[in-house]
Design a protein around this motif. Structure first.
Motif: not given
Length: 366
Positions: A166-187
């Motif tokens: 099992e793996a657990h991840g945490s991410g942070r982004s810059i102002s111009v990039f919607h990180l949750l949308n990136a995850l929702e592209s591969c749910p």
């Protein structure tokens, strides 16, 4: 009110309306704390007996409170604020302080491992969304290490701790990039995930980390440009160092509390002179003595002879890389602060960025 103020600031709640009132009244009330646990925590952080700033709460009180949940269990915090016995309260406060020290050490260990990986891996170094995984990294710390990567490289960053299958991840982004949308592209890759534009958390099988890395990298490359990684610091006003006065600092204090939704004013000064050798503190911070420019505008007379202490938080590596020497001229961006030390206290600059006029390759925007 005191606890509510700490929570409001620690959670980065926008300081508007009633939130601003709660933070302001609570910060002022912290000078006369009677709760044994809170009193012990303030004493341990050397913040007792005076009004606190929002910055002090955010960087010296909140991390000690949060350390319990990151490194162990949050029950210690409940004990801290409910104990009536001052001796027991000091013991719990000391335990929280140790946990915070453990958190800092674990953060340092993971960041060092990440830096080594980035240095050795050109593909990772050039990625548009940095995804770095490691075996057994502490799950309570990977979020803040992702923040450090974003601060250093100006790119979205996701740090993953693998624990067997099992793996657990945490991410942070810059102002111009919607990180949750990136995850929702591969749910379908995740067993669970959530977050918002600038911060996410998730779990997934360790066997799918490589697939996730490729997917989020492709998503980022379709939406980001190299120019998006250039850090930008917005400056509110230009302020010559010889125009800084106690009266100006007192006026700025009336704008407190600063925080989300009410940012602390950022000033810039041109051609400030480094008047003494810089000092490196704890291997990551730098202290400089800066004096006003002798060539440009500003006030004439004795104020030109003033020297201001300045602290560059997490700027030591850059300062060393620039090989700054006394006499060098710097364009600087800074906040105005105050050092309460009995021997060398007074108005102090908190450096946000600098650019050497002698070295055109200086990184950052002022």
């Amino acid at each position: 009110m005191k606890i509510a103020a700490i929570a409001t600031i620690a959670d980065s709640v926008p300081l508007h309306g009633e939130n601003r009132v709660i933070a302001s009244l609570g910060l002022n009330a912290l000078r006369s704390t009677v709760n044994p646990g809170l009193k012990a925590l303030l004493e341990l952080a050397h913040l007792d007996g005076r009004p606190l700033t929002s910055e002090e709460v955010a960087f010296r009180i909140a991390p000690r409170i949060n350390a319990a949940g990151r490194m162990d269990i949050a029950a210690d915090v409940i004990d801290l604020f409910t104990l009536k016995d001052p001796t027991r309260a000091r013991e719990v406060a000391a335990r929280l302080d140790k946990l915070n020290g453990d958190r800092q050490e674990e953060e340092r260990r993971i960041v060092d491992a990440i830096e080594k990986r980035i240095t050795e891996d050109s593909a990772l170094r050039d990625s548009f969304c940095m995804v770095i995984d490691g075996e057994g990294w502490h799950r309570g710390v990977i979020g803040i290490t992702a923040t450090r990567v974003v601060e250093r490289y100006g790119r979205p960053a996701i740090v993953i701790s693998r624990d067997g299958e099992e793996a657990h991840g945490s991410g942070r982004s810059i102002s111009v990039f919607h990180l949750l949308n990136a995850l929702e592209s591969c749910p379908t890759l995740f067993t669970r995930y959530g977050g918002h534009a600038h911060a996410v958390g998730f779990s997934l099988p360790s066997s799918r980390v490589a697939e996730f890395r490729a997917s989020v990298e492709a998503y980022a490359r379709a939406r980001l440009k190299v120019d998006d990684f250039e850090p930008v610091l917005n400056v509110d006003a230009e302020l010559a160092l010889d125009s800084i006065t106690p009266e100006l600092f007192a006026a700025l204090q009336k704008l407190e509390p600063f925080g989300a939704g009410n940012h602390e004013p950022v000033f810039c000064a041109r051609a400030a002179r480094l008047s003494a050798p810089m000092k490196i503190l704890k291997e990551k911070h730098v202290r400089m003595k800066l004096s006003p420019s002798q060539a440009n505008g500003g006030n004439a007379g004795w104020r030109r002879a003033l020297t201001y202490n300045s602290m560059g938080w997490r700027l030591a590596e850059r300062a060393q890389r620039e090989k700054l020497l006394p006499g060098d001229l710097l364009d600087i961006a800074f906040n105005l602060g105050h050092n309460d030390h009995p021997e060398f206290g007074g108005i102090e600059l908190s450096l946000r960025d600098f650019k050497s006029l002698e070295k055109a390759s200086a990184h950052g925007t002022t």
